[in-house]
Design an enzyme around this catalytic site. Structure first.
Site, PDB file in Angstrom:
ATOM      1  N   LYS A  15       0.822  -1.216   0.000  1.00 35.91           N
ATOM      2  CA  LYS A  15       0.000   0.000   0.000  1.00 35.91           C
ATOM      3  C   LYS A  15       0.854   1.264   0.000  1.00 35.91           C
ATOM      4  CE  LYS A  15      -0.959  -0.188   4.947  1.00 35.91           C
ATOM      5  NZ  LYS A  15      -0.036   0.826   5.444  1.00 35.91           N
ATOM      6  N   ARG A  90      -6.905   3.256  11.469  1.00 34.81           N
ATOM      7  CA  ARG A  90      -6.480   1.868  11.607  1.00 34.81           C
ATOM      8  C   ARG A  90      -7.415   1.086  12.515  1.00 34.81           C
ATOM      9  NH1 ARG A  90      -0.947   1.949  10.200  1.00 34.81           N
ATOM     10  NH2 ARG A  90       0.259   0.068  10.576  1.00 34.81           N
ATOM     11  N   ARG A 129      11.411  -7.762   3.151  1.00 40.72           N
ATOM     12  CA  ARG A 129      11.724  -6.364   3.422  1.00 40.72           C
ATOM     13  C   ARG A 129      12.603  -6.246   4.668  1.00 40.72           C
ATOM     14  NH1 ARG A 129       6.917  -2.221   4.577  1.00 40.72           N
ATOM     15  NH2 ARG A 129       7.102  -3.023   6.683  1.00 40.72           N
ATOM     16  N   ARG A 135      14.146  -2.593   9.144  1.00 40.09           N
ATOM     17  CA  ARG A 135      13.280  -1.752   9.969  1.00 40.09           C
ATOM     18  C   ARG A 135      13.149  -2.358  11.364  1.00 40.09           C
ATOM     19  NH1 ARG A 135       7.672   0.275   7.246  1.00 40.09           N
ATOM     20  NH2 ARG A 135       6.829  -0.477   9.211  1.00 40.09           N
ATOM     21  N   ARG A 146       1.674  -7.081  14.232  1.00 38.41           N
ATOM     22  CA  ARG A 146       1.052  -6.120  13.323  1.00 38.41           C
ATOM     23  C   ARG A 146      -0.005  -6.786  12.452  1.00 38.41           C
ATOM     24  NH1 ARG A 146       6.327  -4.771  10.992  1.00 38.41           N
ATOM     25  NH2 ARG A 146       5.341  -3.472   9.413  1.00 38.41           N
TER      26      ARG A 146
HETATM   27  P1  AMP Z   1       3.039   1.480   9.100  1.00 38.02           P
HETATM   28  O1  AMP Z   1       4.237   2.040   8.406  1.00 38.02           O
HETATM   29  O2  AMP Z   1       1.744   2.034   8.592  1.00 38.02           O
HETATM   30  O3  AMP Z   1       3.050  -0.018   9.148  1.00 38.02           O
HETATM   31  O4  AMP Z   1       3.126   1.984  10.620  1.00 38.02           O
HETATM   32  C1  AMP Z   1       4.224   1.633  11.437  1.00 38.02           C
HETATM   33  C2  AMP Z   1       3.815   1.716  12.899  1.00 38.02           C
HETATM   34  O5  AMP Z   1       3.404   3.054  13.241  1.00 38.02           O
HETATM   35  C3  AMP Z   1       2.635   0.844  13.292  1.00 38.02           C
HETATM   36  O6  AMP Z   1       3.005  -0.501  13.557  1.00 38.02           O
HETATM   37  C4  AMP Z   1       2.147   1.558  14.542  1.00 38.02           C
HETATM   38  O7  AMP Z   1       2.987   1.307  15.652  1.00 38.02           O
HETATM   39  C5  AMP Z   1       2.326   3.025  14.163  1.00 38.02           C
HETATM   40  N1  AMP Z   1       1.111   3.553  13.489  1.00 38.02           N
HETATM   41  C6  AMP Z   1       1.005   3.927  12.177  1.00 38.02           C
HETATM   42  N2  AMP Z   1      -0.227   4.343  11.908  1.00 38.02           N
HETATM   43  C7  AMP Z   1      -0.936   4.228  13.059  1.00 38.02           C
HETATM   44  C8  AMP Z   1      -2.284   4.485  13.414  1.00 38.02           C
HETATM   45  N3  AMP Z   1      -3.163   4.947  12.519  1.00 38.02           N
HETATM   46  N4  AMP Z   1      -2.653   4.241  14.694  1.00 38.02           N
HETATM   47  C9  AMP Z   1      -1.785   3.782  15.599  1.00 38.02           C
HETATM   48  N5  AMP Z   1      -0.508   3.497  15.335  1.00 38.02           N
HETATM   49  C10 AMP Z   1      -0.070   3.721  14.075  1.00 38.02           C
END
Ligand code: AMP
Length: 196
Positions: A15, A90, A129, A135, A146
């Protein structure tokens, strides 16, 4: 033309990559909460210090804090005519926060792109990845957390948006360009045309 979009999919669904392509074609900023949090962690800001351990564990940052970050970002001038949200909302509580914010601006989401990728596929992409990018939240344990949170908390937001008739389910398996073409076609079918 203006478009207010959301892209949703499990971690490893692509995404992020597809969101950037849509953002460029439509001329709208991509607002990725994950990117905002990671940038703050890297810069050592107060927000970064607050969220680092949560992100590393693969858990969710508290809703109020996340929604405040998004409101600040969407209030910037470049998001006045449209935006693409990646990674927010989310869960259903965040959907309500976003609804309230957009209603206050007399706006609403035009479309929700739901990337459909089988669990085994996202798992193997995430593992690849992890090897490439290193990361902090790409450990086996954090990845499992996750994906579990996605299924339990994030997938249900699609039901909310489905009742509004704005969800486009896109097959997220295949060549990147093919997936992009599927997304563009779905948006155009809604009358949402890319910028020139
Ligand atoms: P992502 O890159 O979208 O996978 O986000 C990485 C991390 O950031 C997630 O595993 C959460 O810890 C935090 N995070 C990102 N977006 C949100 C959200 N909308 N609500 C809560 N935590 C978030």
């Amino acid at each position: 033309m203006s478009a207010r979009l959301l892209i949703v999919g499990p971690q490893g669904s692509g995404k992020g990559t597809q969101g950037v392509r849509v953002g460029e074609a439509w001329g709208i900023p991509v607002v990725s909460t994950g990117d905002v949090f990671r940038a703050n962690v890297a810069e050592g800001t107060e927000l970064g210090l607050q969220v680092k351990s949560i992100i590393d564990a693969g858990s969710l940052v508290p809703d109020e804090l996340t929604s405040a970050v998004v409101r600040d970002r969407l209030a910037q001038a470049d998001a006045a005519e449209g935006f693409l949200l990646d990674g927010y909302p989310r869960n259903v509580a965040q959907v309500m926060h976003l609804d309230e914010f957009l209603e206050g601006r007399d706006e609403q989401l035009d479309a929700v792109i739901a990337l459909v990728v089988p669990r085994e596929e996202s798992l193997s992409r995430l593992t690849a990845r992890a090897a490439e990018q290193g990361r902090a939240d790409d450990t086996e344990e954090a990845i499992a957390t996750r994906l579990e949170i996605y299924e339990r908390e994030t997938a249900p937001i699609l039901d909310v948006y489905r009742t509004r008739g704005i969800v486009d389910e896109i097959d997220g398996v295949g060549a990147l360009d093919d997936i992009t073409a599927r997304i563009f076609a779905a948006l155009e079918a809604r009358g949402l045309r890319p910028a020139q």
